[in-house]
Write a protein that holds these residues in place. Structure first.
Motif, PDB file in Angstrom:
ATOM      1  N   THR A  17       0.828  -1.205   0.000  1.00  0.00           N
ATOM      2  CA  THR A  17       0.000   0.000   0.000  1.00  0.00           C
ATOM      3  C   THR A  17       0.863   1.255   0.000  1.00  0.00           C
ATOM      4  N   SER A  18       2.026   1.221   0.646  1.00  0.00           N
ATOM      5  CA  SER A  18       2.870   2.414   0.653  1.00  0.00           C
ATOM      6  C   SER A  18       3.460   2.662  -0.725  1.00  0.00           C
ATOM      7  N   VAL A  19       3.780   1.617  -1.460  1.00  0.00           N
ATOM      8  CA  VAL A  19       4.304   1.788  -2.814  1.00  0.00           C
ATOM      9  C   VAL A  19       3.207   2.345  -3.710  1.00  0.00           C
ATOM     10  N   ASP A  20       1.997   1.819  -3.603  1.00  0.00           N
ATOM     11  CA  ASP A  20       0.884   2.327  -4.395  1.00  0.00           C
ATOM     12  C   ASP A  20       0.581   3.772  -4.023  1.00  0.00           C
ATOM     13  N   TRP A  21       0.647   4.092  -2.743  1.00  0.00           N
ATOM     14  CA  TRP A  21       0.368   5.449  -2.290  1.00  0.00           C
ATOM     15  C   TRP A  21       1.382   6.413  -2.890  1.00  0.00           C
ATOM     16  N   ARG A  22       2.638   6.031  -2.897  1.00  0.00           N
ATOM     17  CA  ARG A  22       3.668   6.896  -3.474  1.00  0.00           C
ATOM     18  C   ARG A  22       3.453   7.080  -4.972  1.00  0.00           C
ATOM     19  N   ARG A  23       3.088   5.999  -5.643  1.00  0.00           N
ATOM     20  CA  ARG A  23       2.946   6.054  -7.093  1.00  0.00           C
ATOM     21  C   ARG A  23       1.713   6.844  -7.512  1.00  0.00           C
ATOM     22  N   ARG A  24       0.624   6.761  -6.762  1.00  0.00           N
ATOM     23  CA  ARG A  24      -0.630   7.363  -7.204  1.00  0.00           C
ATOM     24  C   ARG A  24      -0.946   8.709  -6.557  1.00  0.00           C
ATOM     25  N   ILE A  25      -0.273   9.063  -5.473  1.00  0.00           N
ATOM     26  CA  ILE A  25      -0.554  10.355  -4.838  1.00  0.00           C
ATOM     27  C   ILE A  25       0.703  11.219  -4.758  1.00  0.00           C
ATOM     28  N   LEU A  26       1.756  10.701  -4.184  1.00  0.00           N
ATOM     29  CA  LEU A  26       2.936  11.518  -3.904  1.00  0.00           C
ATOM     30  C   LEU A  26       3.666  11.947  -5.179  1.00  0.00           C
ATOM     31  N   ILE A  27       3.903  11.030  -6.090  1.00  0.00           N
ATOM     32  CA  ILE A  27       4.638  11.369  -7.310  1.00  0.00           C
ATOM     33  C   ILE A  27       3.875  12.382  -8.171  1.00  0.00           C
ATOM     34  N   PRO A  28       2.547  12.197  -8.413  1.00  0.00           N
ATOM     35  CA  PRO A  28       1.846  13.244  -9.176  1.00  0.00           C
ATOM     36  C   PRO A  28       1.844  14.601  -8.481  1.00  0.00           C
ATOM     37  N   THR A  29       1.793  14.598  -7.151  1.00  0.00           N
ATOM     38  CA  THR A  29       1.805  15.864  -6.421  1.00  0.00           C
ATOM     39  C   THR A  29       3.142  16.575  -6.591  1.00  0.00           C
ATOM     40  N   ILE A  30       4.222  15.834  -6.496  1.00  0.00           N
ATOM     41  CA  ILE A  30       5.543  16.441  -6.674  1.00  0.00           C
ATOM     42  C   ILE A  30       5.718  16.937  -8.113  1.00  0.00           C
ATOM     43  N   LEU A  31       5.293  16.126  -9.072  1.00  0.00           N
ATOM     44  CA  LEU A  31       5.398  16.552 -10.474  1.00  0.00           C
ATOM     45  C   LEU A  31       4.555  17.793 -10.750  1.00  0.00           C
ATOM     46  N   ALA A  32       3.374  17.866 -10.138  1.00  0.00           N
ATOM     47  CA  ALA A  32       2.536  19.054 -10.317  1.00  0.00           C
ATOM     48  C   ALA A  32       3.194  20.277  -9.680  1.00  0.00           C
ATOM     49  N   GLY A  33       3.854  20.092  -8.549  1.00  0.00           N
ATOM     50  CA  GLY A  33       4.572  21.208  -7.939  1.00  0.00           C
ATOM     51  C   GLY A  33       5.689  21.717  -8.825  1.00  0.00           C
ATOM     52  N   VAL A  34       6.418  20.797  -9.444  1.00  0.00           N
ATOM     53  CA  VAL A  34       7.482  21.191 -10.368  1.00  0.00           C
ATOM     54  C   VAL A  34       6.895  21.898 -11.587  1.00  0.00           C
ATOM     55  N   ALA A  35       5.795  21.358 -12.109  1.00  0.00           N
ATOM     56  CA  ALA A  35       5.138  21.999 -13.260  1.00  0.00           C
ATOM     57  C   ALA A  35       4.622  23.386 -12.874  1.00  0.00           C
ATOM     58  N   GLY A  36       4.073  23.514 -11.672  1.00  0.00           N
ATOM     59  CA  GLY A  36       3.601  24.819 -11.207  1.00  0.00           C
ATOM     60  C   GLY A  36       4.734  25.822 -11.090  1.00  0.00           C
ATOM     61  N   THR A  66      -3.388  19.088  -6.856  1.00  0.00           N
ATOM     62  CA  THR A  66      -3.128  17.715  -7.287  1.00  0.00           C
ATOM     63  C   THR A  66      -3.178  16.743  -6.119  1.00  0.00           C
ATOM     64  N   GLY A  67      -2.637  17.134  -4.979  1.00  0.00           N
ATOM     65  CA  GLY A  67      -2.693  16.273  -3.802  1.00  0.00           C
ATOM     66  C   GLY A  67      -4.123  16.019  -3.351  1.00  0.00           C
ATOM     67  N   CYS A  68      -4.939  17.072  -3.346  1.00  0.00           N
ATOM     68  CA  CYS A  68      -6.352  16.902  -2.976  1.00  0.00           C
ATOM     69  C   CYS A  68      -7.079  16.012  -3.970  1.00  0.00           C
ATOM     70  N   TYR A  69      -6.846  16.236  -5.254  1.00  0.00           N
ATOM     71  CA  TYR A  69      -7.519  15.437  -6.280  1.00  0.00           C
ATOM     72  C   TYR A  69      -7.098  13.971  -6.197  1.00  0.00           C
ATOM     73  N   CYS A  70      -5.792  13.711  -6.105  1.00  0.00           N
ATOM     74  CA  CYS A  70      -5.320  12.323  -6.058  1.00  0.00           C
ATOM     75  C   CYS A  70      -5.778  11.626  -4.775  1.00  0.00           C
ATOM     76  N   GLY A  71      -5.779  12.350  -3.656  1.00  0.00           N
ATOM     77  CA  GLY A  71      -6.287  11.769  -2.418  1.00  0.00           C
ATOM     78  C   GLY A  71      -7.770  11.446  -2.504  1.00  0.00           C
ATOM     79  N   ALA A  72      -8.534  12.344  -3.095  1.00  0.00           N
ATOM     80  CA  ALA A  72      -9.966  12.090  -3.264  1.00  0.00           C
ATOM     81  C   ALA A  72     -10.203  10.927  -4.223  1.00  0.00           C
ATOM     82  N   ARG A  73      -9.394  10.824  -5.257  1.00  0.00           N
ATOM     83  CA  ARG A  73      -9.535   9.710  -6.197  1.00  0.00           C
ATOM     84  C   ARG A  73      -9.241   8.381  -5.508  1.00  0.00           C
ATOM     85  N   GLU A  74      -8.238   8.349  -4.639  1.00  0.00           N
ATOM     86  CA  GLU A  74      -7.941   7.125  -3.897  1.00  0.00           C
ATOM     87  C   GLU A  74      -9.054   6.796  -2.899  1.00  0.00           C
TER      88      GLU A  74
END
Length: 188
Positions: A17-36, A66-74
């Protein structure tokens, strides 16, 4: 006789679950921060507020959204007990996240507008990610070999030689060296 699960051989539930959490929430959030931050670099407001301030503001806002959206999606995925590839989860999470963040930002009208925008954009991004994932996987397999190191393309002038090719190269070099040495003796 005890079963393997009673002897303590059970796998830890937190590892997958921690690997899935990193892949589906944390990584998109970090990438969105970089894009922002990148959007902040080209923003028209950078001269007024300063480059560092506007980049940090955009990066923070993109990461929060992105963090809110990915968390809500999970959350929706866990609640509906469906797989992570279900696009209806994305639409529901987009409506919910957009409504909450839109209400905070722009009142009741903002809630309607943001929920629609989040649902459409979030579902479109998830759909694009689903379609691109196999292509990116194939691309990464072509770039890396089994030992996780970069693999040189066939057309590259730099080649990694195996033992036989290395021995053949040494033999060619020795032959050329011998020929050159013989030509030098003939000239002198």
């Amino acid at each position: 006789m005890a079963s393997p699960n009673q002897q303590g051989d059970s796998p830890s539930p937190s590892s997958s679950t921690s690997v899935d959490w990193r892949r589906r929430i944390l990584i998109p959030t970090i990438l969105a921060g970089v894009a922002g931050g990148g959007v902040g670099l080209v923003s028209k407001h950078r001269k007024v507020y300063g480059l560092a301030n506007i980049s940090a503001t955009y990066a923070t806002n993109f990461a929060i959204v992105t963090g809110c959206y990915c968390g809500a999606r999970e959350f929706v995925t866990a609640t509906r007990k469906t797989g992570p590839d279900d696009l209806l989860n994305s639409a529901i999470a987009g409506f919910g996240t957009g409504a909450i963040l839109g209400r905070l930002q722009g009142g009741q009208f903002g809630a309607y507008r943001y929920s629609l925008i989040f649902a459409v954009v979030g579902t479109a991004v998830d759909f694009a990610a689903l379609k691109l994932r196999p292509k990116l996987h194939d691309f990464s397999e072509s770039m890396f070999d089994k030992s996780s190191s970069l693999k040189l393309p066939e057309w590259s002038p730099i080649q990694v030689l195996d033992e036989e090719a290395l021995a053949a190269k040494r033999a060619r070099e020795e032959k050329l060296y011998g020929q050159r040495k013989a030509l030098n003796k003939e000239e002198s």
